[in-house]
Enzyme design. Structure first.
Site, mmCIF file in Angstrom:
data_model
loop_
_atom_site.group_PDB
_atom_site.id
_atom_site.type_symbol
_atom_site.label_atom_id
_atom_site.label_comp_id
_atom_site.label_asym_id
_atom_site.label_seq_id
_atom_site.Cartn_x
_atom_site.Cartn_y
_atom_site.Cartn_z
ATOM 1 N N CYS A 1 0.772 -1.241 0.000
ATOM 2 C CA CYS A 1 0.000 0.000 0.000
ATOM 3 C C CYS A 1 0.806 1.295 0.000
ATOM 4 O O CYS A 1 0.604 2.147 -0.862
ATOM 5 C CB CYS A 1 -0.990 0.004 1.159
ATOM 6 S SG CYS A 1 -0.252 -0.246 2.778
ATOM 7 N N ASP B 1 -6.102 -0.575 -3.902
ATOM 8 C CA ASP B 1 -4.762 0.024 -3.849
ATOM 9 C C ASP B 1 -3.648 -0.923 -4.294
ATOM 10 O O ASP B 1 -2.515 -0.487 -4.482
ATOM 11 C CB ASP B 1 -4.469 0.630 -2.472
ATOM 12 C CG ASP B 1 -4.424 -0.386 -1.341
ATOM 13 O OD1 ASP B 1 -4.769 -1.561 -1.554
ATOM 14 O OD2 ASP B 1 -4.052 0.022 -0.218
#
Length: 540
Positions: free
Chosen positions: A78, A259
């Protein structure tokens, strides 16, 4: 830590050099834009072919949207990906490549390398959060609530970034907004955090990939993850309902994406297709409904595309290109690029380039295993299960591929015919031209943008911090009063300037001289990303 000073000023001109204020964008009707972002999820939606998890909300959105099939994060994890998202720049070029730089305890000796402490990446001067450009153009910008950008965002990045941030809090209903909603439900951690929640998927129905043992632990863990996907779908429905309740759904531009790929072992953190490829749905009153678009899209393209849709000029220091809007690139992207660097305490350096079918991987530390003993991941029951089976000699050849002790320097995969990327074609003469092509694209990418992953992390910090133990401090803003207006400038190159007239107001982005009356207070914050911010209060 912020440095706060109180300065008492008279209403007369000050001598000095002042920054020329930025000119506001032309005031035209601008679209509302909403990002709905889930975490750690490959394309597990019915519209992408998912058969087990039911996602009726997002399947309906797909019918009203363009569904993009070749969208890639810039990392399989992420924080580096979010660094690229918020800046439109490759994280490797601006110092955000290591996972992660903020949000960990300096005392977590087992989780991070010795001598490393939390730091905010000192990104190049002039590179900003793209939301700041939207605010300068009159947008109300909110983030609910995860940032994880690898740096402390300046106060100028958002009108509000919190778990309560929402377009409904904008001062005027006529003000355009850009609102981000981050949904954590599909995050890696939720596989064990929601372990006692009812399963919405029957473990016997799930598809077990060949790199996992097909047994009850694998099936239950996958079923837990897919159940989380179904809960996430319901949460997306709540946001869409709010848009509809406010009469904004039809006119708003809605992005839905993840993401990076699934938060599962041998998926998250990897540069494989399963680690990088994500769903992307975009609904807009100006886009066809139900269209499928196969163009290559990188996360560095997301920010410039939002600016393009909003009619805000894309800065030159953005690496990505717009794929929609008035500033849409003339040529579609031909390659996507991705990187892997430190993951918690474990260093590796891997780079990838793909043309959408063929994937080239360069392993700069081939002496290291594919598998890394990342402490955080050991909370996943499937991870500990696989390690136990490995120790007992019960994993088959395919399941042991992850645990190979070394890597080839170069790898080439045909992701169309080999979706799990198990067959390295780099030494196959039939693919020598493709290997040469993608190798050159990788080297060209490094040459064009630079790669701070080449430098040891602690040396990078010393360079940024000029050999000191802590980051530099942003210079105090200079203030001049001219004709009853405050002109602000900061000597630190690349610093953003925020201001407000009382401590409870939202920080505004400084773009032009501010009207000042006798008795007014003016709070000013200067912040170069990666430096310590400096705050001061002026009393007139």
């Amino acid at each position: 830590m912020r440095n706060i000073g109180i300065i008492f000023c008279s209403l007369f001109p000050l001598v000095g050099l002042f920054a020329r204020p930025n000119q506001p964008e032309n005031q035209v009707k601008k679209p509302n834009i909403v990002w709905i972002v889930c975490e750690d999820m490959s394309p597990h939606l019915g519209s992408y072919g998912e058969k087990v998890a039911k996602t009726p909300v997002l399947d309906q959105l797909a019918k009203e949207a363009v569904r993009y099939t070749q969208v890639y994060s810039t990392a399989g994890v992420c924080a580096p990906s979010r660094c690229a998202l918020i800046t439109g720049n490759y994280q490797t070029a601006i110092g955000g490549q290591h996972m992660r730089t903020l949000g960990f305890s300096a005392n977590a000796k087992d989780d991070y390398p010795a001598g490393l402490k939390p730091y905010s990446a000192v990104i190049p001067a002039g590179v900003k959060c793209f939301s700041e450009y939207l605010r300068m153009a009159g947008y109300y910008c909110t983030n609910n609530a995860k940032q994880d950008y690898q740096f402390e965002a300046p106060v100028t990045a958002w009108d509000e970034s919190s778990k309560k941030a929402h377009w409904r809090k904008r001062p005027s209903k006529s003000q355009p907004f850009f609102s981000v909603f981050n949904i954590e439900t599909t995050h890696e951690s939720q596989v064990w955090a929601r372990e006692k929640q009812p399963l919405l998927v029957d473990p016997k129905d799930v598809l077990v990939p060949p790199y996992y043992p097909d047994d009850s632990v694998s099936r239950k863990t996958i079923a837990r993850f897919l159940s989380n996907v179904m809960v996430m779908d319901q949460q997306v429905g709540e946001i869409i309902k709010q848009l509809k309740d406010d009469g904004l759904y039809e006119e708003s531009i809605i992005f839905f994406y993840s993401d990076h790929g699934d938060g599962m072992p041998f998926v998250k953190r990897e540069l494989s297709q399963r680690g990088l490829k994500v769903p992307l749905l975009i609904k807009s009153p100006h886009l066809p409904k139900g269209k499928v678009d196969d163009q290559l899209i990188s996360f560095v393209d997301m920010g410039p595309t939002v600016l393009s849709l909003a009619g805000v000029k894309i800065p030159q220091k953005i690496h990505g290109q717009a794929f929609l809007g008035g500033q849409q690139a003339k040529a579609k992207r031909k390659y996507i690029y991705a990187a892997r660097d430190r993951m918690d305490a474990e260093y590796d350096r891997v780079r990838a380039v793909s043309d959408g079918r063929y994937k080239y991987i360069r392993n700069y530390m081939p002496e290291k295993s594919y598998y890394q003993p990342i402490k955080y991941r050991l909370q996943n029951p499937l991870m500990t299960h696989m390690l136990a089976l490995k120790a007992a000699g019960k994993l088959n050849e395919t399941q042991l591929k992850w645990f190979r002790p070394t890597k080839s320097v170069e790898e080439l995969f045909d992701t169309q015919n080999d979706p799990h990327e198990f067959t390295n074609l780099a030494s196959d003469p039939a693919y020598k031209n493709k290997l040469a092509e993608l190798r050159k694209k990788h080297l060209d990418w490094v040459s064009k943008y630079g790669d701070l992953g080449e430098m040891p992390e602690l040396d990078m910090l010393k360079l940024w911090w000029k050999g000191e133990a802590n980051p530099p401090k942003t210079d105090q803003t200079k203030v001049a009063i001219v004709a009853g207006k405050a002109q602000l400038s900061c000597p630190t190159p690349g610093a953003s300037i925020g201001y407000r007239k009382n401590s409870k107001e939202t920080w505004m982005v400084y773009t032009k001289p501010i009207t000042i009356n006798k008795g007014d207070s003016l709070y000013v914050m200067s912040h170069r990303i990666g430096y310590s911010p400096t705050e001061m209060r002026l009393k007139y």
